[in-house]
Design a protein around this motif. Sequence first.
Motif, PDB file in Angstrom:
ATOM      1  N   ILE A 103     -29.948  14.943   1.154  1.00 38.08           N
ATOM      2  CA  ILE A 103     -31.004  14.505   0.238  1.00 38.08           C
ATOM      3  C   ILE A 103     -31.056  12.980   0.167  1.00 38.08           C
ATOM      4  CG2 ILE A 103     -31.828  14.552  -2.145  1.00 38.08           C
ATOM      5  CD1 ILE A 103     -32.132  17.235  -0.804  1.00 38.08           C
ATOM      6  N   LEU A 104     -29.889  12.349   0.041  1.00 38.68           N
ATOM      7  CA  LEU A 104     -29.860  10.894  -0.044  1.00 38.68           C
ATOM      8  C   LEU A 104     -30.407  10.248   1.220  1.00 38.68           C
ATOM      9  CD1 LEU A 104     -26.514   9.902  -1.823  1.00 38.68           C
ATOM     10  CD2 LEU A 104     -28.846   9.827  -2.722  1.00 38.68           C
ATOM     11  N   ARG A 105     -30.064  10.799   2.367  1.00 35.58           N
ATOM     12  CA  ARG A 105     -30.568  10.232   3.625  1.00 35.58           C
ATOM     13  C   ARG A 105     -32.088  10.328   3.705  1.00 35.58           C
ATOM     14  NH1 ARG A 105     -25.701  12.718   7.331  1.00 35.58           N
ATOM     15  NH2 ARG A 105     -24.360  10.852   7.306  1.00 35.58           N
ATOM     16  N   ARG A 106     -32.641  11.444   3.244  1.00 37.16           N
ATOM     17  CA  ARG A 106     -34.096  11.595   3.264  1.00 37.16           C
ATOM     18  C   ARG A 106     -34.758  10.600   2.317  1.00 37.16           C
ATOM     19  NH1 ARG A 106     -34.795  17.681   1.829  1.00 37.16           N
ATOM     20  NH2 ARG A 106     -36.980  17.044   1.657  1.00 37.16           N
ATOM     21  N   ALA A 107     -34.187  10.437   1.116  1.00 38.00           N
ATOM     22  CA  ALA A 107     -34.764   9.502   0.144  1.00 38.00           C
ATOM     23  C   ALA A 107     -34.629   8.066   0.632  1.00 38.00           C
ATOM     24  CB  ALA A 107     -34.066   9.668  -1.210  1.00 38.00           C
ATOM     25  N   HIS A 108     -33.527   7.762   1.299  1.00 37.88           N
ATOM     26  CA  HIS A 108     -33.327   6.410   1.835  1.00 37.88           C
ATOM     27  C   HIS A 108     -34.300   6.130   2.979  1.00 37.88           C
ATOM     28  CE1 HIS A 108     -31.428   3.485   4.624  1.00 37.88           C
ATOM     29  NE2 HIS A 108     -31.217   2.833   3.509  1.00 37.88           N
ATOM     30  N   ASN A 109     -34.463   7.090   3.879  1.00 41.31           N
ATOM     31  CA  ASN A 109     -35.392   6.909   4.999  1.00 41.31           C
ATOM     32  C   ASN A 109     -36.815   6.729   4.500  1.00 41.31           C
ATOM     33  OD1 ASN A 109     -33.340   7.139   6.872  1.00 41.31           O
ATOM     34  ND2 ASN A 109     -33.646   9.319   7.222  1.00 41.31           N
ATOM     35  N   ARG A 110     -37.180   7.467   3.462  1.00 41.46           N
ATOM     36  CA  ARG A 110     -38.539   7.355   2.914  1.00 41.46           C
ATOM     37  C   ARG A 110     -38.752   5.967   2.312  1.00 41.46           C
ATOM     38  NH1 ARG A 110     -42.070  10.318  -0.939  1.00 41.46           N
ATOM     39  NH2 ARG A 110     -44.107   9.648  -0.196  1.00 41.46           N
ATOM     40  N   MET A 111     -37.782   5.491   1.538  1.00 45.74           N
ATOM     41  CA  MET A 111     -37.914   4.159   0.951  1.00 45.74           C
ATOM     42  C   MET A 111     -37.977   3.084   2.032  1.00 45.74           C
ATOM     43  SD  MET A 111     -38.247   2.122  -1.590  1.00 45.74           S
ATOM     44  CE  MET A 111     -37.704   2.711  -3.207  1.00 45.74           C
ATOM     45  N   THR A 112     -37.140   3.217   3.055  1.00 49.73           N
ATOM     46  CA  THR A 112     -37.110   2.222   4.137  1.00 49.73           C
ATOM     47  C   THR A 112     -38.464   2.131   4.830  1.00 49.73           C
ATOM     48  OG1 THR A 112     -34.745   2.603   4.503  1.00 49.73           O
ATOM     49  CG2 THR A 112     -35.982   1.561   6.300  1.00 49.73           C
ATOM     50  N   LYS A 113     -39.067   3.269   5.143  1.00 47.07           N
ATOM     51  CA  LYS A 113     -40.351   3.291   5.834  1.00 47.07           C
ATOM     52  C   LYS A 113     -41.482   2.758   4.948  1.00 47.07           C
ATOM     53  CE  LYS A 113     -39.165   7.128   8.914  1.00 47.07           C
ATOM     54  NZ  LYS A 113     -39.397   8.558   9.242  1.00 47.07           N
ATOM     55  N   LEU A 114     -41.504   3.173   3.681  1.00 45.55           N
ATOM     56  CA  LEU A 114     -42.565   2.726   2.778  1.00 45.55           C
ATOM     57  C   LEU A 114     -42.452   1.233   2.485  1.00 45.55           C
ATOM     58  CD1 LEU A 114     -42.721   5.712   0.264  1.00 45.55           C
ATOM     59  CD2 LEU A 114     -44.488   5.016   1.870  1.00 45.55           C
ATOM     60  N   LEU A 115     -41.218   0.767   2.292  1.00 46.43           N
ATOM     61  CA  LEU A 115     -41.022  -0.659   2.027  1.00 46.43           C
ATOM     62  C   LEU A 115     -41.465  -1.499   3.215  1.00 46.43           C
ATOM     63  CD1 LEU A 115     -39.976  -2.946   0.230  1.00 46.43           C
ATOM     64  CD2 LEU A 115     -37.685  -2.532   1.172  1.00 46.43           C
ATOM     65  N   GLN A 116     -41.137  -1.047   4.426  1.00 47.91           N
ATOM     66  CA  GLN A 116     -41.531  -1.798   5.608  1.00 47.91           C
ATOM     67  C   GLN A 116     -43.043  -1.815   5.767  1.00 47.91           C
ATOM     68  OE1 GLN A 116     -39.331  -3.582   7.614  1.00 47.91           O
ATOM     69  NE2 GLN A 116     -41.305  -4.451   8.235  1.00 47.91           N
ATOM     70  N   SER A 117     -43.680  -0.678   5.450  1.00 47.20           N
ATOM     71  CA  SER A 117     -45.137  -0.599   5.532  1.00 47.20           C
ATOM     72  C   SER A 117     -45.794  -1.562   4.546  1.00 47.20           C
ATOM     73  CB  SER A 117     -45.596   0.834   5.253  1.00 47.20           C
ATOM     74  OG  SER A 117     -47.002   0.916   5.212  1.00 47.20           O
ATOM     75  N   GLU A 118     -45.274  -1.594   3.306  1.00 41.26           N
ATOM     76  CA  GLU A 118     -45.820  -2.502   2.297  1.00 41.26           C
ATOM     77  C   GLU A 118     -45.583  -3.953   2.697  1.00 41.26           C
ATOM     78  OE1 GLU A 118     -47.653  -1.736  -0.355  1.00 41.26           O
ATOM     79  OE2 GLU A 118     -47.574   0.359   0.273  1.00 41.26           O
ATOM     80  N   TRP A 119     -44.408  -4.217   3.230  1.00 36.46           N
ATOM     81  CA  TRP A 119     -44.077  -5.591   3.636  1.00 36.46           C
ATOM     82  C   TRP A 119     -44.983  -6.066   4.761  1.00 36.46           C
ATOM     83  CZ3 TRP A 119     -41.849  -9.644   1.772  1.00 36.46           C
ATOM     84  CH2 TRP A 119     -41.402 -10.680   2.596  1.00 36.46           C
ATOM     85  N   ASN A 120     -45.279  -5.173   5.701  1.00 41.08           N
ATOM     86  CA  ASN A 120     -46.154  -5.544   6.822  1.00 41.08           C
ATOM     87  C   ASN A 120     -47.572  -5.857   6.361  1.00 41.08           C
ATOM     88  OD1 ASN A 120     -44.033  -5.164   8.595  1.00 41.08           O
ATOM     89  ND2 ASN A 120     -44.657  -3.093   9.191  1.00 41.08           N
TER      90      ASN A 120
END
Length: 216
Positions: free
Chosen positions: A105-122
């Motif tokens: 569960i933690l890995r899924r939540a971490h991967n989701r945050m990583t992808k969304l944060l990178q998308s927002e940053w871009n």
Amino acid sequence: MRLTNSAQRVQAGEYALQSGMTLNQLRHKLISGDVVTYNITFVEGVKFSGIMQQLFNNKVLKHDLNKQFTPSKIMQLVAGVNSNPEGRFFPDTYSYHWGDSDLDILRRAHNRMTKLLQSEWNNRAAGLWYKNSYQALIVASLLQVETAQANELPQVASVILNRLKIRMRLQVDPTVIYGLGYDFGYRLSRRDLRRKTAYNTYRIYGLPPTPIDMPG
């Protein structure tokens, strides 16, 4: 199952059986993998310690983690990095099945945050104060506890960014509360505001060293 040549197609898992089911309905359920689905919800604004408590209290998930692990040890297991896990997990509802673990569960939540944060940053606006996406994540965590009203977020964000640009102390109460180890909602005293911690934005300039919760 053998008579219908489907014994080798049975999928392992937890199944919900209803009274009155026929053998054929049972057979179809077992070979289709129609297993029981559970959900766990991480709420916006909750601290890392809060989501860990949710996971530890869960009686269905397999527990690959234990309460003796330090936050940095957990982050090492989740993402292979030795860093502070606060703010690194996206608050959402995650589905799981019997046999899944708290680490899954933690890995899924971490991967989701990583992808969304990178998308927002871009797609960030030009001319912002932030030097990297982690600083943006820290500010997002401040906004999360500063206001619950979506229409107020741009105004609060503007205040924070303007103070950062002119090197003015942020003076955000929730950072002080976090640094003292209290739950959000704790009523700060003048003495609390004078206590120097790495998170006391009445005493330090710039951002606190990490996020203070899980921002949406």
